[in-house]
Design an enzyme around this catalytic site. Structure first.
Site, PDB file in Angstrom:
ATOM      1  N   ASP A  11     -27.300  13.067  16.368  1.00 18.48           N
ATOM      2  CA  ASP A  11     -26.195  13.381  15.456  1.00 18.48           C
ATOM      3  C   ASP A  11     -25.987  11.317  15.852  1.00 18.48           C
ATOM      4  O   ASP A  11     -26.386  11.039  15.914  1.00 18.48           O
ATOM      5  CB  ASP A  11     -24.809  14.007  16.191  1.00 18.48           C
ATOM      6  CG  ASP A  11     -24.097  13.228  16.398  1.00 18.48           C
ATOM      7  OD1 ASP A  11     -22.965  12.691  15.123  1.00 18.48           O
ATOM      8  OD2 ASP A  11     -23.389  13.055  16.883  1.00 18.48           O
ATOM      9  N   ASP A  13     -22.917   9.351  16.147  1.00 18.32           N
ATOM     10  CA  ASP A  13     -21.950   8.341  17.095  1.00 18.32           C
ATOM     11  C   ASP A  13     -22.165   9.384  18.144  1.00 18.32           C
ATOM     12  O   ASP A  13     -21.656  10.879  18.031  1.00 18.32           O
ATOM     13  CB  ASP A  13     -20.344   8.343  16.440  1.00 18.32           C
ATOM     14  CG  ASP A  13     -20.368   8.194  14.881  1.00 18.32           C
ATOM     15  OD1 ASP A  13     -19.871   7.297  14.696  1.00 18.32           O
ATOM     16  OD2 ASP A  13     -21.565   8.138  14.677  1.00 18.32           O
TER      17      ASP A  13
END
Length: 211
Positions: A11, A13
């Site tokens: 991922d 963020d």
């Protein structure tokens, strides 16, 4: 065709980087507090991600596109990220990032951090401003899992030789699709569901887990 021994997909963020990009953009609109609360609810899995993202992006309406430069300057890579990407490459692996965030930031950040391929949302603009909408299909939990599977197939990587690393509820499908799902800097529901939890906010902790 490019092939690889294994594939690591992160991922973006709060995983690849320490920031939540949409919150930095919301700063530009003076609406960080409301966007931050909505982001946290989405990451805990309390609301549908796509619905939440649309409402948060709507709060960015009117932000000038030159804000992207200011946001990029505020990005903080997660400690250990370059150690991890270097180790993956040394061992014959490929690093991917699939994000509910935005290409406008990731296109600059990802290559600097050693990422080989990435996918994210795009923000619609008009007359030098954000219009408050996502441009195209939203990268949600299913899209994240599908990206991992697609990239693995393209690279000739068997499912068991994939690793997914994430922090939020929208990473869970991707993590369950991978040979190894790692909860990193994660919300309680994600830690509970993950095969493995990495506690310190340092991605170099993942290096000993690489094949």
């Amino acid at each position: 065709m490019t092939t690889a021994r294994f594939l690591v997909v992160l991922d973006a963020d709060s995983t690849l980087i320490r920031n939540e990009v949409i919150e930095l953009l919301a700063d530009e609109a003076g609406r960080r507090a409301e966007v931050q609360a909505a982001t946290e609810a989405a990451m805990r899995g309390e609301v549908d991600f796509a619905t939440s993202l649309r409402s948060r992006v709507a709060a960015l309406k009117g932000v000038p596109t030159d804000a992207f430069d200011r946001v990029r300057a505020r990005i903080e890579p997660t400690p250990g990220v370059r150690d991890l990407t270097a180790a993956v490459h040394e061992r014959g692996g490929i690093v991917g990032v699939v994000s509910g965030g935005f290409h406008e930031i990731l296109d600059h950040v990802a290559p600097e951090l050693g990422v080989d391929r990435w996918r994210a949302n795009r923000l619609a603009t008009a007359d030098g401003e954000l219009v408050g909408e996502v441009d195209g299909a939203i990268v949600d939990a299913k899209a994240k899992a599908d990206s991992l599977k697609q990239w693995a197939a393209e690279l000739g990587v068997a499912p068991h030789a994939t690793i997914a690393i994430g922090d939020g509820a929208n990473d869970l499908l991707m993590m369950s699709a991978a040979g190894l799902g790692i909860a990193f800097n994660a919300k309680p529901a994600v830690r509970a569901a993950a095969a493995l939890v990495v506690g310190p906010q340092d991605l170099s902790e993942v290096v000993p887990l690489l094949p």
